[in-house]
Write a protein that holds these residues in place. Sequence first.
Motif, mmCIF file in Angstrom:
data_model
loop_
_atom_site.group_PDB
_atom_site.id
_atom_site.type_symbol
_atom_site.label_atom_id
_atom_site.label_comp_id
_atom_site.label_asym_id
_atom_site.label_seq_id
_atom_site.Cartn_x
_atom_site.Cartn_y
_atom_site.Cartn_z
ATOM 1 N N LEU A 7 0.841 -1.177 0.000
ATOM 2 C CA LEU A 7 0.000 0.000 0.000
ATOM 3 C C LEU A 7 0.886 1.239 0.000
ATOM 4 O O LEU A 7 1.825 1.335 0.790
ATOM 5 C CB LEU A 7 -0.909 -0.005 1.233
ATOM 6 C CG LEU A 7 -1.692 -1.309 1.428
ATOM 7 C CD1 LEU A 7 -2.434 -1.284 2.746
ATOM 8 C CD2 LEU A 7 -2.660 -1.523 0.288
ATOM 9 N N SER A 12 -3.790 4.457 3.973
ATOM 10 C CA SER A 12 -4.098 3.076 3.628
ATOM 11 C C SER A 12 -3.845 2.174 4.833
ATOM 12 O O SER A 12 -3.067 2.517 5.720
ATOM 13 C CB SER A 12 -3.247 2.612 2.452
ATOM 14 O OG SER A 12 -3.553 3.339 1.288
ATOM 15 N N PRO A 15 0.145 -2.730 6.165
ATOM 16 C CA PRO A 15 0.386 -4.127 5.776
ATOM 17 C C PRO A 15 1.108 -4.874 6.889
ATOM 18 O O PRO A 15 2.024 -4.343 7.518
ATOM 19 C CB PRO A 15 1.250 -4.003 4.521
ATOM 20 C CG PRO A 15 1.925 -2.684 4.656
ATOM 21 C CD PRO A 15 0.977 -1.789 5.391
ATOM 22 N N GLY A 28 -2.681 -12.735 -1.007
ATOM 23 C CA GLY A 28 -2.703 -11.335 -0.618
ATOM 24 C C GLY A 28 -1.938 -11.075 0.650
ATOM 25 O O GLY A 28 -1.287 -11.953 1.212
ATOM 26 N N CYS A 31 -3.753 -6.936 6.323
ATOM 27 C CA CYS A 31 -3.568 -5.554 6.747
ATOM 28 C C CYS A 31 -4.289 -5.316 8.061
ATOM 29 O O CYS A 31 -5.338 -5.906 8.327
ATOM 30 C CB CYS A 31 -4.097 -4.580 5.688
ATOM 31 S SG CYS A 31 -3.228 -4.675 4.110
ATOM 32 N N CYS A 39 -5.302 -7.317 1.351
ATOM 33 C CA CYS A 39 -5.019 -6.580 0.120
ATOM 34 C C CYS A 39 -4.717 -7.597 -0.973
ATOM 35 O O CYS A 39 -3.741 -8.345 -0.886
ATOM 36 C CB CYS A 39 -3.841 -5.634 0.347
ATOM 37 S SG CYS A 39 -3.426 -4.648 -1.101
ATOM 38 N N THR A 67 -1.465 0.584 -5.281
ATOM 39 C CA THR A 67 -0.266 -0.100 -4.808
ATOM 40 C C THR A 67 0.894 0.235 -5.730
ATOM 41 O O THR A 67 0.730 0.930 -6.740
ATOM 42 C CB THR A 67 -0.470 -1.624 -4.787
ATOM 43 O OG1 THR A 67 -0.502 -2.111 -6.136
ATOM 44 C CG2 THR A 67 -1.763 -2.003 -4.083
ATOM 45 N N ALA A 72 -5.339 -2.556 -6.191
ATOM 46 C CA ALA A 72 -5.628 -3.765 -5.423
ATOM 47 C C ALA A 72 -6.964 -3.593 -4.725
ATOM 48 O O ALA A 72 -7.461 -2.479 -4.545
ATOM 49 C CB ALA A 72 -4.522 -4.052 -4.402
ATOM 50 N N LEU A 74 -9.416 -4.452 -1.317
ATOM 51 C CA LEU A 74 -9.430 -4.810 0.094
ATOM 52 C C LEU A 74 -10.664 -5.654 0.347
ATOM 53 O O LEU A 74 -11.790 -5.212 0.103
ATOM 54 C CB LEU A 74 -9.455 -3.561 0.977
ATOM 55 C CG LEU A 74 -8.233 -2.651 0.907
ATOM 56 C CD1 LEU A 74 -8.406 -1.474 1.855
ATOM 57 C CD2 LEU A 74 -6.958 -3.412 1.228
#
Length: 427
Positions: A7, A12, A15, A28, A31, A39, A67, A72, A74
């Motif tokens: 991110l 955001s 991560p 993914g 997060c 993500c 990204t 991407a 969520l």
Amino acid sequence: MTASDALVLPGSPVPLRRLRAEESPYPGVLCAGEPPVICVDDDDLPAVLWNVAADGHLLAPVDAVRTADGTAALIPACRARLDSGAATTPGRAITVAISIVRAAHEAGPLGHDAGTWWVDAGGRPVLALGSGIGWREDAAEILAGMAETHPGALERVLTRIAAGIADASLVRRHADEWEDALFAAAEPEPLADLPPGESATTDTAPRRATAVRREHTVSPAVSTVGAMLARLVDADIARRTTEAVSKACEAVLGSRRRTPRREPEEVDGPRRRRGPLLAAIAVIGVVVTLGLVWPDPDTASDAAAPVASAPPVVMTPVPSDTTSAPPPAPEMSALESGARAAIGLLAQCSAGDAEACAAVREDPTQPLPEGLVVSGREPTTIAVLDEYGGVAVVRADGAGFTSQAVVLVQADERWLVRDVYDLADQP
């Protein structure tokens, strides 16, 4: 996309770590958040999911982010695969079965035969389209497995649904009938037994669809009034006005339903239709007028404060005790203590201690990290970023070093290091 560069926009989600295949229906990065999200690269999701309601029973994106590689999605994080073992009580079996029926009804027209069944982080059963093999066959297997453990009326209902759930035409024709039979068999219950430290974010026990539709049905005229007011007055006033108009219309229509019906020639058609609208307009005038003079909460509390000064308070000086000890430092949590111990062992491992390597690394074949955690200097602070089902992420900070995220896995009452990555400075 890696955990460190997933991110890139301010604001955001943070991560945490890349998920393994058995931890998520799509590849993914987990997060931080409440509830946590994953993500996922846009290319790894079926495009049709962008048109699916996020609060339904299909696992769908709740937001999109930029990204380093593009765009991407969520999606809600998932805590476990869904199977018949989740139905430990008749009420939970109802929750699982109704979720499967509704998801099958939503997925039927979308043309995706591949999919897997999951329980998301909030405890909601969901269908992840595009992953796995055949979601219809899995649904029939889950329903049949629950039928075996719940004899009687519920067994008969679940067996009947299991026999028809793989046929899209039967789902379309009988979904409402199946739901009614399930609600009649037992009262739905939320799926409990969340992992330690987790709690359901919402009540995941399903309710009758008709009740939900009634709660969310708002007159188009009332919605239009609310949108117009939002441009003219404060948002809170607009909300109160919309609610008042809706209630006024319901009251007028309710009184009409309670009034004995008169013959058509006794009632003026246009006047009858104008009744609720005129009542709504009257309420708008009253609420807007009140809203314009409604005191601001801060202003009101200031105005209510007494103007007379209070009598002075006489303070008796307390002799200072120069020998008193400073306040004790906050007690370190078990996770923070375990993280410090793991980082200490990791530094010893980097210095060539084979026993320390065996004691602290989850995968000894991975290359050793660099930076603070292997420098031999104890981090000045350890902050817990997330703890999720036996996996934790902590942030290690030290003067002169880049902050690092350390992914830890619990095993035999100790923490092993799974991954370490640098944390970019937040703007």
